[in-house]
Design a protein around this motif. Structure first.
Motif, mmCIF file in Angstrom:
data_model
loop_
_atom_site.group_PDB
_atom_site.id
_atom_site.type_symbol
_atom_site.label_atom_id
_atom_site.label_comp_id
_atom_site.label_asym_id
_atom_site.label_seq_id
_atom_site.Cartn_x
_atom_site.Cartn_y
_atom_site.Cartn_z
ATOM 1 N N GLY A 189 9.406 4.527 6.817
ATOM 2 C CA GLY A 189 9.183 5.841 7.550
ATOM 3 C C GLY A 189 9.808 6.835 6.627
ATOM 4 O O GLY A 189 9.129 8.120 6.387
ATOM 5 N N ARG A 190 10.670 6.478 5.836
ATOM 6 C CA ARG A 190 11.429 7.322 4.721
ATOM 7 C C ARG A 190 10.484 7.700 3.608
ATOM 8 O O ARG A 190 10.365 8.873 3.039
ATOM 9 N N ARG A 191 9.788 6.756 2.992
ATOM 10 C CA ARG A 191 8.688 7.041 2.147
ATOM 11 C C ARG A 191 7.544 7.793 2.826
ATOM 12 O O ARG A 191 6.981 8.671 1.990
ATOM 13 N N LEU A 222 6.276 11.268 0.955
ATOM 14 C CA LEU A 222 4.948 11.537 0.730
ATOM 15 C C LEU A 222 4.538 12.884 1.311
ATOM 16 O O LEU A 222 3.766 13.881 0.817
ATOM 17 N N ALA A 223 5.159 13.341 2.669
ATOM 18 C CA ALA A 223 4.735 14.520 3.299
ATOM 19 C C ALA A 223 5.427 15.615 2.913
ATOM 20 O O ALA A 223 5.280 16.713 3.386
ATOM 21 N N LEU A 236 0.993 -1.183 -0.077
ATOM 22 C CA LEU A 236 -0.168 0.017 0.029
ATOM 23 C C LEU A 236 0.834 1.148 -0.225
ATOM 24 O O LEU A 236 0.539 2.203 -0.661
ATOM 25 N N LEU A 237 2.041 1.208 0.883
ATOM 26 C CA LEU A 237 2.720 2.458 0.865
ATOM 27 C C LEU A 237 3.571 2.504 -0.446
ATOM 28 O O LEU A 237 3.615 3.829 -1.005
ATOM 29 N N ALA A 238 4.007 1.664 -1.130
ATOM 30 C CA ALA A 238 4.754 1.701 -2.359
ATOM 31 C C ALA A 238 3.784 2.135 -3.200
ATOM 32 O O ALA A 238 3.980 3.338 -4.195
ATOM 33 N N LEU A 239 2.590 1.754 -3.444
ATOM 34 C CA LEU A 239 1.668 2.183 -4.450
ATOM 35 C C LEU A 239 1.169 3.672 -4.166
ATOM 36 O O LEU A 239 1.215 4.332 -5.036
ATOM 37 N N LYS A 240 0.934 3.830 -2.788
ATOM 38 C CA LYS A 240 0.611 5.131 -2.626
ATOM 39 C C LYS A 240 1.782 6.449 -3.087
ATOM 40 O O LYS A 240 1.433 7.389 -3.436
ATOM 41 N N VAL A 241 2.849 5.731 -2.491
ATOM 42 C CA VAL A 241 4.204 6.894 -3.038
ATOM 43 C C VAL A 241 3.968 7.143 -4.673
ATOM 44 O O VAL A 241 4.319 8.386 -4.961
ATOM 45 N N CYS A 242 3.711 6.172 -5.382
ATOM 46 C CA CYS A 242 3.681 6.211 -6.835
ATOM 47 C C CYS A 242 2.524 7.426 -7.100
ATOM 48 O O CYS A 242 2.630 8.010 -8.241
#
Length: 556
Positions: free
Chosen positions: A470-472, A476-477, A436-442
């Motif tokens: 955390g770094r991703r 995002l932020a 989910l995190l990887a997808l959301k970063v993209c």
């Protein structure tokens, strides 16, 4: 961007007022301290459907207020305008839940429905977690997510126009075909009715004239004999003869009557003139009453024929001529309908071709975007220690609609050779979080104006993987705002703003508090996350090293 949250009498929260900042905001605390209550309260004021028993025990009502920065061009402005609500550079949402379950909401101090809140929330906040069915885990929204990523809004709008045009063309062709079929079904009747009307050729006013003439002839037949008898009594052998004889007798002796008969003679002469006029009038009347018996029969036959056709076609007799024109027009329409139908069918074919062209082009754009997204997600998975996992955006054909013929689903295979499946069913808890995190970063590269909330998305990971998570989140932020509920010290250390959620019991009443942490307090909280309840010097030193390392990474 979420700037503040004010909560009163919700579950174990007595009163909290929180101010959030841009960047990465982290909330930490022991399990059960009330972190999820914050999200429940935020979801409540945003109109999300959640748990019903939100009001704190003993309170009459619970209330939540949230306020957001709303820059020009933010999508929420369109929702406010459509709902007739005031808008500005700040948006204030307030919602009350009474102890008996009634809910009332306000937007910028105007009453509104929960549906309006939910529509606003879609432009303001996006929640992600292992059990989230509102966002990336919901397959029904995957096509819209891919379209946002690909920038397909204009192409979809054009395709929607083509779909509606195709529907209109089909409807027009079907209606014309149905009309032609209806006319064809009654064609024999129409042709017979037109021929019958044309043969009779009725005229406006004719029925009334025929009725008058018929009554005249019927009346004359009854009284003509009496009129003839009267004429005979007045004429030769009757009154005329008697008066003539009397006049001659009196005239023969008048010179001997010494003037006594002059008056009577004058009166008789006048009477003879009047009698002549009377006889002449009666004779004229007799002539007028003379008719051919066949004329009465013909008159009645035509009158009855006109009235019969009027009843047959349910019109007034004077409307029969127009009725014939109407029926004739139907026949003409059927004859002309074949050519018109061909034109309508061509319009359907043209509209279908345009739709197919645009739908095919949109499918191609989606396929290219899917390949690009898959490549981007793969690049993000490697630092998250999932370099062997495969993320794939699958496109399959579905029935055509206003947004195309493509069904989109996000699938994953956690190991080479393993079968791919839906994102929420194949991955384990920790793997799902990282997917989910990887997808959301993209995906976030194409979005703006949303506050992203991640609810324990780092669950099940630690060490270098937690640091990568955390770094991703921090990335995002960088250009917006991210709120993270976390149990990971590596993630907490990366936060730009840190709150600790704690639970306490006072006079038998459990309450939850949220405290913004200063730099020194952050050390203790991260040390607690590292060591547990007993914070050792080693844990504190490790926490300082972790925080200093993150700060150094930030400034380097």
């Amino acid at each position: 961007m979420l700037r503040g949250l004010d909560i009163s009498d919700m579950l174990i929260i007595d009163r909290l007022e929180l101010g959030f900042q841009p960047g990465l905001n982290v909330l930490t605390g022991e399990t059960g301290a009330g972190k999820s209550i914050l999200l429940d309260s935020l979801g409540f004021v945003l109109g999300w459907r959640g748990r019903a028993d939100l009001v704190r025990q003993g309170a009459e009502q619970g209330e939540v207020t949230a306020w957001f920065d709303l820059p020009p061009g933010h999508p929420a402005h369109a929702v406010l305008e459509e709902a007739g609500l005031p808008a500005g550079d700040e948006l204030i949402l307030r919602r009350i839940n009474t102890s008996d379950g009634r809910k009332t909401a306000w937007v910028n101090d105007r009453r509104c429905s929960g549906e309006v809140l939910r529509r606003l929330s879609e432009t303001l906040v996006e929640l992600h977690g292992q059990h989230d069915d509102r966002g990336l885990l919901n397959p029904r929204g995957h096509r819209a997510i891919l379209d946002d990523y690909a920038g397909n809004a204009r192409a979809i709008a054009k395709l929607r126009e083509a779909w509606h045009a195709l529907g209109a063309a089909r409807k027009a062709a079907a209606a014309a075909a149905a009309e032609r079929e209806a006319i064809a079904a009654e064609e024999e009747f129409l042709r017979h009715a037109v021929a019958e009307l044309d043969k009779l050729d009725p005229e406006a006013g004719e029925e009334a004239a025929l009725d008058t003439r018929r009554r005249q002839m019927q009346g004359a037949e009854k009284i003509r004999r009496d009129v003839v008898n009267a004429y005979e009594l007045l004429g030769q052998g009757g009154a005329e003869t008697a008066m003539g004889d009397a006049l001659r007798w009196l005239d023969g002796v008048a010179d001997k009557a010494e003037g006594a008969l002059e008056g009577p003679l004058a009166a008789l002469n006048r009477a003879m003139v009047e009698l002549d006029e009377a006889m002449s009038g009666v004779a004229d009347a007799i002539d007028g009453m003379s008719f051919d018996p066949y004329e009465l029969e013909a008159c009645e036959e035509r009158l009855f024929a006109i009235r019969g056709l009027a009843r047959k076609h349910d019109v007034q007799p004077d409307e029969l001529a127009g009725c014939a024109d109407t029926l004739r027009a139907k026949l003409d329409a059927r004859d002309a309908g074949e050519a018109a139908q061909e034109g309508l069918e061509k319009a359907v074919r043209d509209a279908q071709a345009l739709y197919d062209e645009r739908a095919t082009a949109l499918t191609e754009k989606r396929c290219k975007a899917a390949a690009k997204l898959d490549k981007s997600v793969a690049a993000e998975l490697a630092p998250l220690k999932m370099e062997r996992a495969v993320f794939q955006t699958q496109l399959t054909e579905e029935p055509a609609g206003p947004e195309g013929r493509d069904a989109v689903s996000f699938t994953v295979a956690t190991n080479p050779g393993a079968p791919a499946g839906p994102l929420g069913k194949i991955a384990s808890g920790g793997e799902l979080s990282r997917f989910l995190l990887a997808l959301k970063v993209c995906l976030t590269q194409t979005q703006s104006g949303l506050t992203l909330i991640f609810d324990e998305i780092d669950r099940g990971v630690g060490g270098a993987t937690a640091d990568a998570v955390g770094r991703r989140l921090k990335a995002l932020a960088a250009e917006g705002q991210v709120l993270v509920v976390t149990h990971s010290p590596q993630v907490a250390a990366l936060g730009a703003h840190h709150w600790r959620v704690a639970k306490s019991v006072t006079k038998g009443m459990t309450t939850s508090t949220v405290t913004p942490l200063a730099a020194e307090e952050r050390v203790d909280e991260v040390a607690r996350m590292l060591a547990g309840d007993t914070i050792t010097d080693a844990a504190r030193a490790a926490a300082e090293a972790l925080l200093n390392g993150q700060q150094g990474a930030t400034t380097s």
